[in-house]
Write a protein that holds these residues in place. Structure first.
Motif, PDB file in Angstrom:
ATOM      1  N   GLU A 192       0.835  24.250   8.565  1.00  0.00           N
ATOM      2  CA  GLU A 192       0.431  23.278   7.560  1.00  0.00           C
ATOM      3  C   GLU A 192       1.066  21.928   7.860  1.00  0.00           C
ATOM      4  OE1 GLU A 192      -0.435  25.482   3.353  1.00  0.00           O
ATOM      5  OE2 GLU A 192       1.661  25.065   3.821  1.00  0.00           O
ATOM      6  N   VAL A 193       0.371  20.887   7.451  1.00  0.00           N
ATOM      7  CA  VAL A 193       0.948  19.554   7.496  1.00  0.00           C
ATOM      8  C   VAL A 193       1.284  19.185   6.054  1.00  0.00           C
ATOM      9  CG1 VAL A 193       0.570  17.124   8.054  1.00  0.00           C
ATOM     10  CG2 VAL A 193      -0.323  18.907   9.569  1.00  0.00           C
ATOM     11  N   LEU A 194       2.566  18.885   5.810  1.00  0.00           N
ATOM     12  CA  LEU A 194       3.045  18.638   4.461  1.00  0.00           C
ATOM     13  C   LEU A 194       3.584  17.222   4.326  1.00  0.00           C
ATOM     14  CD1 LEU A 194       5.160  21.886   3.928  1.00  0.00           C
ATOM     15  CD2 LEU A 194       2.797  21.502   3.220  1.00  0.00           C
ATOM     16  N   TYR A 195       3.300  16.595   3.190  1.00  0.00           N
ATOM     17  CA  TYR A 195       3.950  15.328   2.873  1.00  0.00           C
ATOM     18  C   TYR A 195       5.397  15.601   2.486  1.00  0.00           C
ATOM     19  CZ  TYR A 195      -0.657  13.087   2.560  1.00  0.00           C
ATOM     20  OH  TYR A 195      -1.897  12.579   2.830  1.00  0.00           O
ATOM     21  N   ILE A 196       6.324  14.861   3.105  1.00  0.00           N
ATOM     22  CA  ILE A 196       7.732  15.017   2.751  1.00  0.00           C
ATOM     23  C   ILE A 196       8.301  13.746   2.134  1.00  0.00           C
ATOM     24  CG2 ILE A 196       8.166  16.828   4.441  1.00  0.00           C
ATOM     25  CD1 ILE A 196       9.537  14.696   6.196  1.00  0.00           C
ATOM     26  N   ALA A 222       6.286  14.486  18.833  1.00  0.00           N
ATOM     27  CA  ALA A 222       6.118  14.016  17.466  1.00  0.00           C
ATOM     28  C   ALA A 222       6.833  14.959  16.501  1.00  0.00           C
ATOM     29  CB  ALA A 222       4.639  13.926  17.117  1.00  0.00           C
ATOM     30  N   VAL A 223       7.844  14.456  15.822  1.00  0.00           N
ATOM     31  CA  VAL A 223       8.591  15.260  14.851  1.00  0.00           C
ATOM     32  C   VAL A 223       8.065  15.009  13.437  1.00  0.00           C
ATOM     33  CG1 VAL A 223      10.676  15.355  16.253  1.00  0.00           C
ATOM     34  CG2 VAL A 223      10.378  13.479  14.633  1.00  0.00           C
ATOM     35  N   ALA A 224       7.325  13.933  13.263  1.00  0.00           N
ATOM     36  CA  ALA A 224       6.728  13.582  11.972  1.00  0.00           C
ATOM     37  C   ALA A 224       5.634  12.561  12.242  1.00  0.00           C
ATOM     38  CB  ALA A 224       7.781  13.013  11.021  1.00  0.00           C
ATOM     39  N   ALA A 225       4.907  12.219  11.200  1.00  0.00           N
ATOM     40  CA  ALA A 225       3.891  11.173  11.301  1.00  0.00           C
ATOM     41  C   ALA A 225       3.898  10.383  10.000  1.00  0.00           C
ATOM     42  CB  ALA A 225       2.512  11.779  11.545  1.00  0.00           C
ATOM     43  N   HIS A 266       0.813  -1.213   0.000  1.00  0.00           N
ATOM     44  CA  HIS A 266       0.000   0.000   0.000  1.00  0.00           C
ATOM     45  C   HIS A 266       0.854   1.274   0.000  1.00  0.00           C
ATOM     46  CE1 HIS A 266      -3.198  -2.762   0.580  1.00  0.00           C
ATOM     47  NE2 HIS A 266      -2.921  -3.020   1.839  1.00  0.00           N
ATOM     48  N   THR A 267       0.211   2.394  -0.288  1.00  0.00           N
ATOM     49  CA  THR A 267       0.881   3.697  -0.291  1.00  0.00           C
ATOM     50  C   THR A 267       1.292   4.075   1.131  1.00  0.00           C
ATOM     51  OG1 THR A 267      -0.433   4.414  -2.179  1.00  0.00           O
ATOM     52  CG2 THR A 267       0.654   6.128  -0.885  1.00  0.00           C
ATOM     53  N   VAL A 268       2.514   4.543   1.268  1.00  0.00           N
ATOM     54  CA  VAL A 268       3.043   4.955   2.573  1.00  0.00           C
ATOM     55  C   VAL A 268       3.457   6.420   2.489  1.00  0.00           C
ATOM     56  CG1 VAL A 268       4.762   4.509   4.366  1.00  0.00           C
ATOM     57  CG2 VAL A 268       3.871   2.609   2.985  1.00  0.00           C
ATOM     58  N   HIS A 269       3.054   7.208   3.484  1.00  0.00           N
ATOM     59  CA  HIS A 269       3.371   8.638   3.526  1.00  0.00           C
ATOM     60  C   HIS A 269       4.161   8.985   4.793  1.00  0.00           C
ATOM     61  CE1 HIS A 269      -0.279   9.085   0.828  1.00  0.00           C
ATOM     62  NE2 HIS A 269       0.594   9.859   0.214  1.00  0.00           N
ATOM     63  N   LEU A 270       4.941  10.051   4.688  1.00  0.00           N
ATOM     64  CA  LEU A 270       5.585  10.679   5.842  1.00  0.00           C
ATOM     65  C   LEU A 270       5.264  12.164   5.768  1.00  0.00           C
ATOM     66  CD1 LEU A 270       7.626  10.180   8.253  1.00  0.00           C
ATOM     67  CD2 LEU A 270       9.394  11.036   6.699  1.00  0.00           C
ATOM     68  N   ALA A 271       4.872  12.756   6.903  1.00  0.00           N
ATOM     69  CA  ALA A 271       4.473  14.164   6.917  1.00  0.00           C
ATOM     70  C   ALA A 271       5.022  14.875   8.138  1.00  0.00           C
ATOM     71  CB  ALA A 271       2.948  14.284   6.892  1.00  0.00           C
TER      72      ALA A 271
END
Length: 249
Positions: A104-108, A207-210, A93-98
């Motif tokens: 704003e919450v941004l995908y990185i 939390a530094v990312a999610a 499946h698709t995996v994201h890090l933000a």
């Protein structure tokens, strides 16, 4: 030389407990006061410890500056990426890090699904902050006053019938996420897309990312996706351990 370095480093946890005098340092290291003084002087010259007017020593400003510089230069994306790739390989499946930055919450980072149905998310693109699992995780970790302030100034677009539509409901959801340590978006942004996520934490536990795993209903049901939660959390924990320097060496 290694013994000298070991002794010098052993001073730092003692001073982290509070200022200590020469005798206390000597006793902790189990060495003569002249040896302890020599180590303290060297650390003082480099700004790692500071001698107060009462002749006690405390941790120096240079140590904190180095720590802050090290944290600022840690690239969470670089650390997380191999873990995201592995999770993608295991789930398909698709995996994201933000991350949360400037309201704003941004995908990185993003690792695409192996399935033909793809998501339209892009690296650098803001997420739907009131419904996305990664956004809930990052905002839930804010101090309560800031969390409330952010929630009250957001708009609440009705993306779907499952979208959160007001600040009160959003704050209730964030409280739940904060308590349980994970989050979902089950059709809140797109009716056909479900998502489950977990936080990546730094040295101080913030939390530094999610990160999250997302999949459309045509590939996997929401209930089936939720069975991946333990794997998602283990992946987030592994990234957190490596990011904060607590991983195995």
């Amino acid at each position: 030389m290694s013994q000298t370095v070991d002794r010098a480093l052993s001073i730092l946890p003692l001073l982290a407990e509070g200022p200590a005098n020469l005798q206390q340092v000597s006793n902790r290291l189990g060495v003569h006061k002249s040896t302890a003084l020599r180590l303290l002087r060297t650390l003082h010259e480099h700004g790692i410890v500071y001698r107060q007017s009462d002749q006690r020593y405390r941790l120096g400003a240079r140590l904190f500056a180095l720590a802050q510089e090290a944290v600022e230069n840690i690239d969470v994306r670089e650390i997380a990426h191999p873990h995201l790739v592995e999770l993608n390989a295991r789930t398909g499946h698709t995996v994201h890090l933000a991350v949360y930055t400037e309201d704003e919450v941004l995908y990185i980072d993003k690792v695409e699904s192996r399935y033909p149905v793809r998501m339209y998310s892009r690296i650098g693109k803001p997420v739907a902050i009131t419904v996305a699992a990664v956004a809930k995780l990052l905002l839930a970790d804010l101090p309560e006053p800031e969390r409330r302030m952010v929630a009250e100034r957001l708009d609440y677009p009705p993306y779907t019938s499952r979208s959160i539509t007001d600040a009160a409901a959003f704050l209730e959801e964030l409280a739940k996420v904060r308590e349980q340590g994970w989050a979902t978006d089950l059709g809140g942004h797109e009716e056909s897309i479900n998502c489950v996520g977990a936080p990546v934490r730094g040295v101080e536990g913030r939390a530094v990312a999610a990160m999250s795993v997302s999949a459309p209903n045509v590939v996997v049901s929401a209930d089936e996706l939720l069975t991946l939660l333990p794997l998602v959390r283990r992946t987030a924990d592994a990234i957190s351990a490596e990011y904060s320097g607590k991983g195995t060496t």
